[in-house]
Design a protein around this motif. Structure first.
Motif, mmCIF file in Angstrom:
data_model
loop_
_atom_site.group_PDB
_atom_site.id
_atom_site.type_symbol
_atom_site.label_atom_id
_atom_site.label_comp_id
_atom_site.label_asym_id
_atom_site.label_seq_id
_atom_site.Cartn_x
_atom_site.Cartn_y
_atom_site.Cartn_z
ATOM 1 N N CYS A 237 10.639 4.581 -2.923
ATOM 2 C CA CYS A 237 10.940 4.736 -4.350
ATOM 3 C C CYS A 237 10.169 3.667 -5.122
ATOM 4 O O CYS A 237 10.496 2.482 -5.033
ATOM 5 N N ASN A 240 8.518 3.113 -11.849
ATOM 6 C CA ASN A 240 7.573 3.601 -12.848
ATOM 7 C C ASN A 240 6.118 3.265 -12.520
ATOM 8 O O ASN A 240 5.246 3.440 -13.368
ATOM 9 N N ASN A 241 5.865 2.799 -11.313
ATOM 10 C CA ASN A 241 4.515 2.371 -10.950
ATOM 11 C C ASN A 241 3.705 3.569 -10.435
ATOM 12 O O ASN A 241 3.606 3.814 -9.238
ATOM 13 N N ASP A 242 3.110 4.311 -11.364
ATOM 14 C CA ASP A 242 2.354 5.510 -11.000
ATOM 15 C C ASP A 242 1.120 5.176 -10.165
ATOM 16 O O ASP A 242 0.709 5.968 -9.313
ATOM 17 N N LYS A 243 0.528 4.010 -10.403
ATOM 18 C CA LYS A 243 -0.670 3.627 -9.648
ATOM 19 C C LYS A 243 -0.343 3.454 -8.171
ATOM 20 O O LYS A 243 -1.093 3.899 -7.296
ATOM 21 N N LYS A 245 2.159 4.847 -6.602
ATOM 22 C CA LYS A 245 2.491 6.166 -6.084
ATOM 23 C C LYS A 245 1.230 6.949 -5.724
ATOM 24 O O LYS A 245 1.119 7.536 -4.643
ATOM 25 N N GLU A 246 0.254 6.946 -6.628
ATOM 26 C CA GLU A 246 -1.002 7.654 -6.373
ATOM 27 C C GLU A 246 -1.732 7.069 -5.171
ATOM 28 O O GLU A 246 -2.278 7.809 -4.332
ATOM 29 N N GLY A 263 8.865 8.601 -7.596
ATOM 30 C CA GLY A 263 8.783 7.644 -8.695
ATOM 31 C C GLY A 263 10.161 7.285 -9.211
ATOM 32 O O GLY A 263 11.128 7.177 -8.445
#
Length: 371
Positions: A237, A240-243, A245-246, A263
Motif C-alpha cells: 500500500c 498517494n505516491n504514484d511514482k 506505484k508505477e 495506492g
C-alpha cells in the motif's frame, strides 16, 4: 438547544495528524450524533497556493534528507515555537484564523498538529475566549506542542504524560487517552468477505505500508521479502505516491499473482484484519491502528525523531520489532505459515491491547470537556 460544535485543526505535514483529527471527529459523532464537527488543514485552507508548496518541500526533505529532519527535531526538542515564529506564521498564513473561529463558533478547538496549536494559543493570549485542546499524535512530546494556553492535552501514553510534565505542563491538564483511531478500527471484519472484495487468496498475508506519502525508499529488505511470494501473499500500500506505484508495477518482481500494489485506500482497517503481519513506517497513527487490530508489526526506515520514538515504544511494548536483517524476514514468513502459532501470537497482542488501549477513551474524554 444549540448542538455542540468541535473544530479540529491540523496540517498536512504527513497524513497522520489529519487522520487523527478525522478519526476523533468520527468517534465523537458515533458516540453522540448531535455533535457537529469540522476538520481543517488550516494552512491549506487559508493559503491554498503557498501552503501546499511548503508541504511539498517538507515532503521532499523527509524523503531525500531524513537525517536533517532528525537533526532539526532533536536540536529544538525542548523548545516551544517562539513568539517571533508564531507571529511570522500568523502574518503569513493565519491572519484570518480568528475570523474562521468567529464564523464557526466552536465550543471547543482541538489541534492535532503543533502549528495551529501555536496559532490558536497566540490568539488566546491576544484575548480569544476559547477552550483549546491538543491531541499529540506520536509517542513522544516535542517542545513545539507545548503552550501554556492549552487547556487540556490528550496523549498517547503515560510516557508522553511524563515528558509533558518535564516540559512544565501541569499534570492536571494531561489525560492519557491513546491516539484516536477511526471507528472502522473498532470492529472486526470477516476475512472471507475481505478476500472476495480485494480478489485475494486464502494464503498467509503480509501488508506493507509506506504511510500516506508512500515513502518506501529503496529498502532492499522489502524486495527480499518477495522471495516468499509463492507461499505468501503481499499487499503493498503506497498511499498517494504514484511514482512509487508505477516503478513497482514496472518491476517484474512485483508483477506476480500473489503480489498486489495499491495506492491510497480507505479500507486499511479491512486489510489489517485479513493480514497476518504489518510491515510499516512507524508513524504514530499507523502504529496505533495496528495495535487496535492486534496485528504484529515490523518497522522499517524510521525517520529520525518521532518515528524512532514510536518504534521504541511499540517494540518495548511487545507489539513489533525492527526489520533490519533478512533473518527477521525469514522468521516471520515461516511463522505466519503456521496458522496455530500465528493465531496464538495475535490473540496475545489483542489481550495486551485490551490492557493498554481502548479506542473509545479519547472521544469520551472530549465529550467530558464539552460538558
Amino acid at each position: 438547544m444549540r448542538k455542540k460544535r468541535v473544530l479540529l485543526l491540523s496540517e498536512g505535514f504527513g497524513s497522520g495528524h489529519t487522520q487523527a483529527a478525522h478519526a476523533l471527529a468520527a468517534g465523537l459523532r458515533q458516540l453522540n450524533p448531535d455533535i457537529q464537527t469540522r476538520v481543517m488543514e488550516l494552512g491549506n485552507f487559508l493559503n491554498p497556493v503557498l501552503g501546499p508548496l511548503i508541504i511539498s518541500a517538507y515532503r521532499k526533505t523527509v524523503s531525500k534528507q531524513p537525517k536533517m529532519v532528525g537533526l532539526m527535531y532533536r536540536s529544538n526538542y525542548k523548545k516551544s515555537l517562539n513568539r517571533f515564529m508564531q507571529l511570522a506564521l500568523h502574518r503569513m498564513f493565519y491572519t484570518h484564523t480568528s475570523q474562521v473561529i468567529s464564523q464557526l463558533k466552536p465550543d471547543l478547538v482541538i489541534c492535532t498538529h503543533p502549528v495551529p496549536n501555536a496559532v490558536v494559543s497566540r490568539l488566546k493570549r491576544l484575548g480569544l475566549d476559547m477552550k483549546l485542546c491538543t491531541v499529540i499524535t506520536d509517542y513522544d512530546a516535542h517542545g513545539s506542542w507545548v503552550n501554556q494556553e492549552v487547556n487540556n492535552f490528550l496523549v498517547s501514553s503515560s510516557l508522553v504524560k511524563d515528558k509533558l510534565i518535564n516540559h512544565g505542563v501541569p499534570e492536571s491538564r494531561i489525560n492519557v487517552t491513546g491516539i484516536p483511531v477511526h471507528p472502522h478500527f473498532w470492529k472486526t471484519y470477516d476475512k472471507a468477505e475481505i478476500r472476495q472484495q480485494f480478489g485475494l487468496k486464502e494464503l498467509p498475508t503480509v501488508l506493507i505500508m509506506g504511510g500516506g506519502w508512500g515513502l518506501m525508499y529503496e529498502d532492499s529488505l522489502l524486495e527480499y521479502m518477495t522471495e516468499w511470494r509463492e507461499r505468501v501473499q503481499f499487499i503493498f500500500c503506497v498511499g498517494n505516491n504514484d511514482k512509487v506505484k508505477e516503478k513497482m508495477l514496472a518491476n517484474p518482481r512485483f508483477r506476480h499473482e500473489n503480489i498486489r500494489v495499491i495506492g491510497f485506500t480507505k479500507e486499511v482497517s479491512k486489510l489489517m484484519d485479513v493480514a497476518d503481519v504489518l510491515v510499516t513506517k512507524p508513524g504514530g497513527m499507523t502504529c496505533t491502528e495496528g495495535m487496535s487490530k492486534g496485528i504484529p508489526m515490523l518497522f522499517y526506515e524510521p525517520i529520525p525523531g518521532q518515528e524512532e520514538q514510536n518504534c521504541e515504544y511499540f517494540i518495548q511494548g511487545g507489539f513489533g520489532e525492527m526489520l533490519e536483517k533478512t533473518e527477521t524476514v525469514d522468521k516471520w514468513m515461516k511463522m505466519i505459515q503456521q496458522p496455530d502459532i500465528s493465531s496464538q501470537y495475535r490473540q496475545a497482542l489483542l489481550n495486551k491491547r485490551n490492557e493498554e488501549y481502548n479506542p473509545l477513551t479519547c472521544p469520551k474524554a472530549v465529550l467530558q470537556l464539552l460538558q
